[in-house]
Design an enzyme around this catalytic site. Structure first.
Site: not given
Length: 489
Positions: A338, A435
């Site tokens: 991310c 994630h």
């Protein structure tokens, strides 16, 4: 068969702490699992949370990850009503405000203080909806009610307890020392109407024989008039549950394979690390500011960030950019997730001024990608597949911006048959937006084994369940749960 503890009306009780990090979140999870084992329909609720460690919910929003673990303890999918106000710090004085799962505004602390009263009706709406069809709602406070300077307009502790007319149990942390002062001091500073809401106390994190604190507990009861629910010994397996604070990870046991994780100033969604620290052969080394990235690391993992551009500047200020370049020259591996993925690219373009003045900044340059930040946030529960091993991965996306460039042609994941992520030509630097991917045992085993780790790669999700069960038994053994339930209203 209906539980003997169930009633026709939903009951609720609030757990507050005499300070931060006294163990409220874990207590709620353990009590919830214990109550579920008794046949109760239970839901967790936290009116206001402050955390950059968020979970994506099944109804398309985000809440604090601690409430997602508590939902799991209850046997429920996480929903936005479990944490209607989430504050995600972006600077030392301001935070993004998430209301019922969606971005509401970015506010300075003083402005948020004035806005809290307007948010209370929405918080109460979430509380009411969450209680429908339940026997019990376990409410978790934030910080401490002893911060009486924050009492006006409060929606996190006594202000919410008053609005919802809830009884309160106060928790003290004996591991820090001074637990008698914590609890008796809170009694002393609270105004009478708040003090009277507290019906009982408990002492958490006792190391050794809890009967040694019998006289201390009696003294607290005498000075406050509150019922004593028990002294909970230290729960040794707490490290096996997802960490609420990144520094909890630094204390966990580890093995020979070393993963260095720079502790970004606004580190976010670091639950990616939890499955890694549960691997016996792996050490997750949280590198604090002021320390160099270790030269003997097998993998450098750059985690998510709530403020990518600011954290990139801080990364350079720490000299970690030089350390990272040296690690790559030595043949080391790098993974960015991310915000960490965005940092590894050539540049980050912020034309709308989402993270500061409009413009663009130069990235670390280890991936040939450009990231363009966009106002619309991506929130998604995602199923993917690891291209090399074919192993399935389940995770979530929670980010602003999109990344593109030549290295995305070497994507190493697919999502709905579309490529995801990027890799350098030699494959030593990789990044993605997903994630939670290490929670998948097969993928974790394939990825780490490919880097030379001796990985068991089994049973992460099962270990969470068995640890929650063990925590529930710990609660049943040492906490007067019958008395606790009798206090709920």
């Amino acid at each position: 068969m209906k539980s003997p503890y169930a009633t026709d009306m939903t009951k609720a009780i609030m757990i507050q702490g005499a300070g931060s990090n006294v163990g409220k979140s874990m207590l709620v999870a353990g009590i919830a699992r214990a109550c579920v084992a008794r046949g109760l329909k239970v839901a967790p609720f936290k009116p206001q949370n402050m955390s950059n460690n968020a979970a994506v919910t099944v109804d398309g929003g985000e809440i604090g990850r601690a409430q997602a673990l508590q939902a799991r303890a209850c046997g429920l999918d996480p929903v936005v009503d479990m944490n209607p106000v989430l504050l995600k710090p972006e600077t030392d004085t301001g935070a993004q405000v998430i209301v019922q799962g969606q971005r509401f505004a970015t506010m300075k602390a003083r402005d948020y203080g004035r806005a809290k009263a307007d948010l209370l009706p929405r918080v109460l709406d979430s509380f009411r909806r969450l209680g429908e069809g339940r026997d019990l709602v376990l409410v978790e406070g934030a910080g401490s009610p002893a911060e009486i300077n924050l009492r006006a307009g409060d929606i996190a502790n006594m202000g919410f307890a008053e609005a919802a007319n809830l009884p309160v149990v106060l928790v003290g942390d004996i591991d820090r020392g001074g637990v008698i002062a914590q609890l008796v001091g809170t009694h002393a500073v609270l105004p009478e109407q708040d003090r009277n809401r507290i019906k009982a106390f408990l002492v958490n994190k006792f190391r050794g024989d809890p009967t040694l604190f019998t006289e201390g507990a009696a003294e607290i009861g005498t000075r406050t008039g509150w019922a004593d629910l028990g002294t909970l010994p230290w729960f040794a397996d707490a490290w096996r549950l997802p960490a609420e604070d990144v520094m909890d990870i630094a204390t966990r046991p580890g093995g020979a394979f070393r993963i260095a994780v720079p502790r970004l100033n606004r580190i976010a969604n670091f639950d990616d690390l939890d499955p890694l620290v549960n691997e016996p052969d792996v050490t997750v080394d949280i590198v604090e500011p002021g320390r160099a990235l270790p030269g003997d690391a097998d993998l450098v993992l750059i985690p998510g960030s709530k403020s990518t551009i600011a954290d990139l500047a801080d990364f350079r200020a720490q000299g970690w950019d030089v350390d990272l370049a040296a690690h790559i020259r030595r043949g080391g591996h790098v993974l960015g997730i991310c915000g960490g993925y965005q940092m590894l690219g050539q540049k980050i373009v912020d034309q709308d001024g989402i993270e500061g003045p409009p413009g663009e900044v130069t990235g670390l340059g280890h991936l040939q990608i450009t990231t363009r930040l966009e106002p619309r946030k991506t929130l998604a529960l995602t199923k993917a597949r690891h291209i090399t091993s074919g192993e399935p991965v389940t995770g979530y996306e929670i980010h602003l911006g999109r990344s593109s460039g030549p290295d995305t042609a070497r994507a190493w994941l697919t999502v709905d048959d579309q490529p995801e992520g990027a890799a350098s030509p030699d494959g030593r630097v990789q990044g993605c937006y997903l994630h939670g991917l290490f929670s998948a045992d097969g993928f974790r085993r394939a990825f780490l084994s490919g880097l030379g780790a001796q990985v068991a790669g089994t049973g992460f999700e099962t270990r969470i369940e068995t640890t929650l069960d063990a925590l529930a038994q710990h609660i049943e053994t040492h906490l007067d749960l019958d008395r606790f339930l009798s206090l709920a209203e």
